[in-house]
Write an enzyme that holds these catalytic residues in place. Structure first.
Site, short mmCIF file in Angstrom:
data_model
loop_
_atom_site.label_atom_id
_atom_site.label_comp_id
_atom_site.label_asym_id
_atom_site.label_seq_id
_atom_site.Cartn_x
_atom_site.Cartn_y
_atom_site.Cartn_z
N VAL A 36 32.06 8.34 9.08
CA VAL A 36 31.90 6.96 9.55
C VAL A 36 31.95 5.96 8.39
O VAL A 36 32.49 4.86 8.52
CB VAL A 36 30.55 6.81 10.31
N ARG A 48 11.62 9.26 30.34
CA ARG A 48 10.58 8.90 31.30
C ARG A 48 9.25 9.50 30.89
O ARG A 48 8.20 8.90 31.01
CB ARG A 48 10.96 9.43 32.70
N GLU A 130 33.96 7.70 26.93
CA GLU A 130 34.80 8.90 27.05
C GLU A 130 34.16 9.97 27.93
O GLU A 130 34.85 10.69 28.66
CB GLU A 130 35.07 9.47 25.65
N VAL A 133 34.35 10.54 32.37
CA VAL A 133 35.32 11.29 33.19
C VAL A 133 35.72 12.55 32.43
O VAL A 133 36.14 12.49 31.28
CB VAL A 133 36.59 10.47 33.48
N GLY A 135 33.93 15.08 31.24
CA GLY A 135 33.02 15.67 30.24
C GLY A 135 33.61 15.68 28.84
O GLY A 135 33.80 14.64 28.22
N ASP A 202 31.26 11.76 43.48
CA ASP A 202 31.41 11.88 42.03
C ASP A 202 32.90 11.72 41.64
O ASP A 202 33.23 10.97 40.72
CB ASP A 202 30.86 13.26 41.60
N LYS A 206 34.97 8.70 39.39
CA LYS A 206 35.86 9.00 38.26
C LYS A 206 37.27 8.48 38.55
O LYS A 206 37.96 7.98 37.65
CB LYS A 206 35.86 10.50 37.99
P1 NDP Z 1 19.64 14.28 32.59
O1 NDP Z 1 19.10 14.05 33.95
O2 NDP Z 1 19.63 15.66 32.06
O3 NDP Z 1 18.85 13.36 31.55
C1 NDP Z 1 18.53 12.03 31.81
C2 NDP Z 1 17.62 11.54 30.71
O4 NDP Z 1 17.37 10.15 30.91
C3 NDP Z 1 16.26 12.24 30.67
O5 NDP Z 1 15.88 12.47 29.36
C4 NDP Z 1 15.33 11.23 31.34
O6 NDP Z 1 14.01 11.29 30.88
C5 NDP Z 1 15.97 9.92 30.94
N1 NDP Z 1 15.71 8.86 31.91
C6 NDP Z 1 16.12 8.81 33.19
N2 NDP Z 1 15.69 7.68 33.78
C7 NDP Z 1 14.99 7.02 32.83
C8 NDP Z 1 14.27 5.79 32.83
N3 NDP Z 1 14.18 5.04 33.91
N4 NDP Z 1 13.67 5.41 31.69
C9 NDP Z 1 13.73 6.18 30.57
N5 NDP Z 1 14.40 7.36 30.52
C10 NDP Z 1 15.01 7.76 31.64
O7 NDP Z 1 21.12 13.66 32.58
P2 NDP Z 1 22.39 14.22 31.83
O8 NDP Z 1 22.09 14.35 30.39
O9 NDP Z 1 22.94 15.36 32.56
O10 NDP Z 1 23.44 13.02 32.06
C11 NDP Z 1 23.34 11.81 31.34
C12 NDP Z 1 24.57 10.95 31.68
O11 NDP Z 1 25.74 11.63 31.26
C13 NDP Z 1 24.75 10.65 33.16
O12 NDP Z 1 25.25 9.36 33.33
C14 NDP Z 1 25.77 11.68 33.61
O13 NDP Z 1 26.52 11.26 34.71
C15 NDP Z 1 26.63 11.75 32.36
N6 NDP Z 1 27.36 13.02 32.24
C16 NDP Z 1 26.68 14.19 32.28
C17 NDP Z 1 27.36 15.39 32.19
C18 NDP Z 1 26.63 16.69 32.19
O14 NDP Z 1 27.29 17.73 32.09
N7 NDP Z 1 25.29 16.71 32.29
C19 NDP Z 1 28.83 15.42 32.08
C20 NDP Z 1 29.45 14.12 31.99
C21 NDP Z 1 28.72 12.97 32.09
P3 NDP Z 1 13.07 12.60 31.09
O15 NDP Z 1 13.69 13.64 30.21
O16 NDP Z 1 11.73 12.20 30.65
O17 NDP Z 1 13.16 12.92 32.54
N1 HSE Z 2 28.58 17.11 39.03
C1 HSE Z 2 29.66 16.94 38.13
C2 HSE Z 2 30.65 18.10 38.30
C3 HSE Z 2 29.16 16.90 36.69
O1 HSE Z 2 30.38 19.04 39.06
O2 HSE Z 2 31.72 18.06 37.73
C4 HSE Z 2 30.09 16.19 35.74
O3 HSE Z 2 30.27 14.85 36.05
#
Ligand code: NDP
Ligand code: HSE
Length: 438
Positions: A36, A48, A130, A133, A135, A202, A206
Site C-alpha cells: 500500500v 453486537r 468486490e 457478488v 465472494g 440473494d 447480485k
Molecule cells: P456474520 O453474520 O458472520 O457477521 C456479522 C458481524 O457483524 C458479527 O460480528 C456481528 O456481531 C456484527 N454485527 C451485526 N449487526 C451488528 C450491529 N447492529 N452492530 C454491531 N455489530 C453488528 O456475517 P458474514 O461475515 O458472513 O457477512 C458479512 C457481510 O459479508 C454480509 O454483508 C454478507 O452478505 C457479506 N458476504 C458474506 C459472505 C460469506 O461467505 N459469509 C460471502 C460474500 C459476502 P456479533 O459477532 O457480535 O454477532
Molecule cells: N447464501 C449465499 C450463497 C452466500 O449461498 O451463495 C454468499 O452470498
C-alpha cells in the site's frame, strides 16, 4: 526499515468474513504496508456482543459496540455487518466524514446503491464492493475497470452457492429437492431459513448489482424478475439430463430491444436448463461463476468460491489495498457511470428457448393439434420427444411430450402455454423451463 504513515481502518463486523479480514490485517500488516505504501492500522472491530466466541483469536481490546465512536476519525471503514440497517446509516456516516468504504453487503447495495454512491461522490470518497457478488471471485473490478471500454451484451451467473449445491446434487445423485435441501441444512451448507437462497432473493440482489454496473444503469432490486427454485423437480432434472442439459439457478442480465424497438435491459433470476457443453454446466457444488459476453472481448468466465469467510476476505482485502493505495497517492477512485439510464424491460420482452413438458391424450391428431397451438403464436418447435404411452387407472391412454422450442418471446410462449392448458387433448402442462446459454 521504511516508516510508513498509518491509515486508520475501522472494521464493522467480526463474523465469518470480518474476523478473517482482522486476522489478515494483524498477521500480514508488514507485507500489506509495503503493497500500500501506508500501514493499515486496525483501530477496532464493531460487533453486537464483545464476548461472543470468535472463529479467530483476536485481541479483545479491539472489540467494541460503539460503532459511531469507531467510525469517527477512521480513514477507511470496512462494513461487514450485513443487512440494511444499521449498516446503511453507518456507511452513510462514514462517507459523510470523508472516510473511504469497503463493503461486502449485497443487500445494502442492491437496495440503496444510488444513495450510497451519491454520498461517496459528494465528498470524493471511494466505495468498493468486490465481495458483494461471487465472494472471492473478482467480477466487480473487471466490470468496473477492465471491461469499462467494452459493451457488455449479456451476463449469465451462478451467483448463489447454496442453490447450486442443491441442484448439482439432484443432478449427480438424484433425489427430491426437499430431501437434498434438508441434507444441506444438516451439513450446515444451507441456512435453517433457506428463503433468501432458494427463493432467489440473494441472486436477485447480485443480479441488480451486476446489471447496474454492466449496463451503466440503475437497476433496483425490485425491478429484477425473480423465480426461485422450489418448484424444480427430480423429473425435470432427469428430463433435462436426457436432452443433454443441466438445471441451474441463473442470474441473467441482458441488453434487449422490445417490441416497439426501444433499447432496454432485462434482469432476471430463475432456474433454467443449460447445455452440458456450456462452461456454466461444469460449475459444481457451492461454487459460483459469472459468464460475461462482451462485444469486443467475446465470452469470459469468472469462476471460484462464492462464499466462505477466508475466501471472501480475499476480495475485501483486495479492495482495501487498492483503495488505500489511491488514498496514499491521491487521485480519483474507481468511477461508476449510470449515464445509459436504460429501462428495465418486462419479462414478456425476453427472448429465449423453452422446454415444455405436456401430458397428452394418446389418440390420432394429438401432435398436429399441439403443433398448431405453437404455430398460432409464432413459436417454432425445434425438438420433440415422446415417452412411453401409459394407461391411467381411469383407462385413459396418455403420453408425455417434451417440446423444445427455438428462441421465442416470453409473451408468445406464455400465450402458447395458456392455450395448451385449455386444449382438449392436453391432460396437463407438467413443466416449462427456459433454456439459456445457447
Ligand atoms: P456474520 O453474520 O458472520 O457477521 C456479522 C458481524 O457483524 C458479527 O460480528 C456481528 O456481531 C456484527 N454485527 C451485526 N449487526 C451488528 C450491529 N447492529 N452492530 C454491531 N455489530 C453488528 O456475517 P458474514 O461475515 O458472513 O457477512 C458479512 C457481510 O459479508 C454480509 O454483508 C454478507 O452478505 C457479506 N458476504 C458474506 C459472505 C460469506 O461467505 N459469509 C460471502 C460474500 C459476502 P456479533 O459477532 O457480535 O454477532
Ligand atoms: N447464501 C449465499 C450463497 C452466500 O449461498 O451463495 C454468499 O452470498
Amino acid at each position: 526499515m521504511i516508516s510508513y504513515r498509518s491509515l486508520r481502518v475501522a472494521l464493522l463486523g467480526g463474523g465469518s468474513v470480518g474476523a478473517q479480514v482482522a486476522r489478515a490485517l494483524l498477521e500480514d500488516g508488514d507485507e500489506l504496508s509495503q503493497r500500500v505504501g501506508a500501514r493499515l492500522e486496525l483501530v477496532g472491530i464493531a460487533v453486537r456482543d464483545v464476548d461472543a466466541p470468535r472463529s479467530v483469536d483476536l485481541p479483545r481490546e479491539l472489540f467494541t459496540t460503539d460503532v459511531d465512536r469507531l467510525i469517527l476519525g477512521a480513514d477507511v471503514v470496512v462494513e461487514l455487518m450485513g443487512g440494511i440497517e444499521p449498516a446503511r446509516t453507518h456507511v452513510l456516516k462514514a462517507l459523510a466524514s470523508g472516510a473511504d468504504v469497503v463493503t461486502g453487503n449485497k443487500a445494502l447495495l442492491a437496495t440503496h446503491g444510488p444513495e450510497l454512491f451519491a454520498a461517496a461522490e459528494q465528498v470524493g470518497a471511494q466505495l468498493y464492493y468486490e465481495a458483494a457478488v461471487g465472494g472471492a471471485i473478482p467480477i466487480i473490478r473487471p466490470l468496473r475497470e477492465s471491461l469499462a471500454g467494452d459493451r457488455i451484451v449479456r451476463i449469465l451467473g451462478i451467483v448463489n452457492g447454496t442453490t447450486n449445491y442443491i441442484l448439482d446434487r439432484m443432478d449427480t445423485e438424484g433425489g427430491a429437492l426437499e430431501d437434498v435441501l434438508a441434507d444441506a441444512q444438516r451439513l450446515g451448507l444451507a441456512e435453517a431459513d433457506p428463503t433468501a437462497d432458494v427463493d432467489g432473493y440473494d441472486a436477485a440482489q447480485k443480479a441488480a448489482i451486476l446489471a447496474s454496473l454492466a449496463f451503466h444503469t440503475d437497476v433496483p432490486v425490485e425491478a429484477v424478475h425473480r423465480e426461485g427454485m422450489r418448484t424444480v423437480t427430480a423429473a425435470q432434472i432427469a428430463s433435462a439430463a436426457r436432452s443433454g442439459h443441466v438445471v441451474k439457478l441463473l442470474a441473467i442480465c441482458e441488453r434487449l430491444t422490445d417490441d416497439d424497438g426501444r433499447d432496454g435491459v432485462s434482469v432476471r433470476v430463475y432456474p433454467a436448463m443449460v447445455s452440458r457443453t456450456h462452461p456454466l454446466a461444469a460449475v459444481h457444488g457451492a461454487n459460483n461463476a459469472v459468464f460475461v459476453e462482451a462485444e469486443a472481448a467475446g465470452s469470459l468466465m469468472f469462476y471460484g468460491a462464492g462464499a466462505g469467510g477466508v475466501e471472501t476476505s480475499s476480495a475485501v482485502l483486495g479492495d482495501l489495498v487498492s483503495l488505500a493505495r489511491r488514498h496514499v497517492v491521491g487521485g480519483p477512485g474507481l468511477a461508476e457511470s449510470k449515464h445509459a439510464d436504460l429501462p428495465v424491460l418486462d419479462i414478456g420482452q425476453v427472448t429465449t428457448r423453452y422446454a415444455v413438458t405436456l401430458e397428452v391424450k394418446d389418440e390420432p391428431g394429438v401432435l398436429a393439434g399441439i403443433a398448431g397451438v405453437f404455430a398460432q403464436h409464432g413459436v417454432s418447435v425445434e425438438t420433440l420427444q415422446q415417452s412411453v404411452v401409459t394407461t391411467s387407472s381411469a383407462g385413459l391412454a396418455t403420453a408425455v411430450l417434451v417440446i423444445g422450442t427455438h428462441a421465442a418471446r416470453e409473451s408468445a410462449l406464455a400465450a402458447t402455454v395458456a392455450d395448451l392448458e385449455a386444449h382438449r387433448v392436453v391432460v396437463g402442462v407438467a413443466s416449462v423451463l427456459r433454456v439459456e446459454g445457447a
